[in-house]
Design a protein around this motif. Sequence first.
Motif, PDB file in Angstrom:
ATOM      1  N   LEU A  61      97.121 102.230  24.286  1.00  0.00           N
ATOM      2  CA  LEU A  61      98.418 101.687  23.901  1.00  0.00           C
ATOM      3  C   LEU A  61      99.513 102.734  24.058  1.00  0.00           C
ATOM      4  CD1 LEU A  61      98.893 103.094  20.881  1.00  0.00           C
ATOM      5  CD2 LEU A  61      97.304 101.312  20.218  1.00  0.00           C
ATOM      6  N   LEU A  62     100.740 102.242  24.036  1.00  0.00           N
ATOM      7  CA  LEU A  62     101.910 103.124  24.005  1.00  0.00           C
ATOM      8  C   LEU A  62     102.439 103.263  22.589  1.00  0.00           C
ATOM      9  CD1 LEU A  62     103.791 101.910  27.195  1.00  0.00           C
ATOM     10  CD2 LEU A  62     102.804 104.178  26.807  1.00  0.00           C
ATOM     11  N   GLY A  63     102.300 102.211  21.783  1.00  0.00           N
ATOM     12  CA  GLY A  63     102.772 102.254  20.409  1.00  0.00           C
ATOM     13  C   GLY A  63     102.080 101.197  19.575  1.00  0.00           C
ATOM     14  N   TYR A  75     101.168  98.390  28.371  1.00  0.00           N
ATOM     15  CA  TYR A  75     101.911  98.787  29.560  1.00  0.00           C
ATOM     16  C   TYR A  75     102.645  97.633  30.232  1.00  0.00           C
ATOM     17  CZ  TYR A  75      99.118 102.858  28.727  1.00  0.00           C
ATOM     18  OH  TYR A  75      98.526 103.934  28.120  1.00  0.00           O
ATOM     19  N   GLY A  76     102.426  96.421  29.765  1.00  0.00           N
ATOM     20  CA  GLY A  76     103.175  95.290  30.291  1.00  0.00           C
ATOM     21  C   GLY A  76     102.402  94.397  31.243  1.00  0.00           C
ATOM     22  N   LEU A  84     113.613  94.522  25.395  1.00  0.00           N
ATOM     23  CA  LEU A  84     113.324  95.428  24.287  1.00  0.00           C
ATOM     24  C   LEU A  84     112.006  96.167  24.518  1.00  0.00           C
ATOM     25  CD1 LEU A  84     113.906  96.624  21.529  1.00  0.00           C
ATOM     26  CD2 LEU A  84     112.944  94.555  20.494  1.00  0.00           C
ATOM     27  N   LYS A  85     110.994  95.434  24.961  1.00  0.00           N
ATOM     28  CA  LYS A  85     109.704  96.069  25.242  1.00  0.00           C
ATOM     29  C   LYS A  85     109.836  97.102  26.361  1.00  0.00           C
ATOM     30  CE  LYS A  85     106.411  92.574  23.667  1.00  0.00           C
ATOM     31  NZ  LYS A  85     105.350  91.640  24.100  1.00  0.00           N
ATOM     32  N   ARG A 144      94.952  89.386  27.532  1.00  0.00           N
ATOM     33  CA  ARG A 144      94.128  88.327  28.141  1.00  0.00           C
ATOM     34  C   ARG A 144      92.646  88.553  27.843  1.00  0.00           C
ATOM     35  NH1 ARG A 144      98.007  88.876  32.028  1.00  0.00           N
ATOM     36  NH2 ARG A 144      96.821  90.377  33.264  1.00  0.00           N
ATOM     37  N   THR A 145      92.217  89.815  27.895  1.00  0.00           N
ATOM     38  CA  THR A 145      90.816  90.129  27.648  1.00  0.00           C
ATOM     39  C   THR A 145      90.432  89.806  26.213  1.00  0.00           C
ATOM     40  OG1 THR A 145      90.862  91.840  29.347  1.00  0.00           O
ATOM     41  CG2 THR A 145      89.095  91.978  27.714  1.00  0.00           C
TER      42      THR A 145
END
Length: 190
Positions: free
Chosen positions: A122-124, A134-135, A6-7, A141-142
């Motif tokens: 971000l993308l959304g 972006y995956g 989905l992502k 993590r940051t």
Amino acid sequence: MDHAALKGTLRAELRARRAKLAAAMPDHAARLGGHAAALTLPEGAIVGGYMALAGEADPALLMAQLARRGHRLAVPRVTGKHAPLAFHAYEPGGELGPGAYGIAEPDPASPILEPHVLLVPLLGFDAAGRRLGYGGGYYDRTLEALRARNPVLAIGIAYAGQEVEALPAEPFDMPLDAVLTEAGLRRFVR
């Protein structure tokens, strides 16, 4: 459909949407910069920004405004595929070199700073403060590492048209505290 599939579908759709938004709004960076005062950051806060890729919401003018207001800036450098980003001191217009994924990065010898505020690409995003990146997981993590030590304000930088009804969330997805678009700052309740 599982979360990963989905992502992946959403990423493709949102990249295309963002490209249209970027083409339609060439003054977006200036509009973001005009909202610097709305962030109401603590005096002297260290702001972790980023160097925008083509089509991304560009925080450069916002960062310049924040520097003029007395905030120290830092920009990221990729230190490893599954590692948090390292943020190094940066001044607007400062020298950067080629880095991972074609993104300009600071010299590894420049001082490392720990941001109090993180501007996040971000993308959304959705109304709950979830973000689709972006995956690679770098910002998740940051944020996880930074928040384990101190409170960190995560502000997504976007076009208003990047908002979607809802995004899938997994346990490792770090939420945003706010998003800044050309329409202004929007805070999320967590």
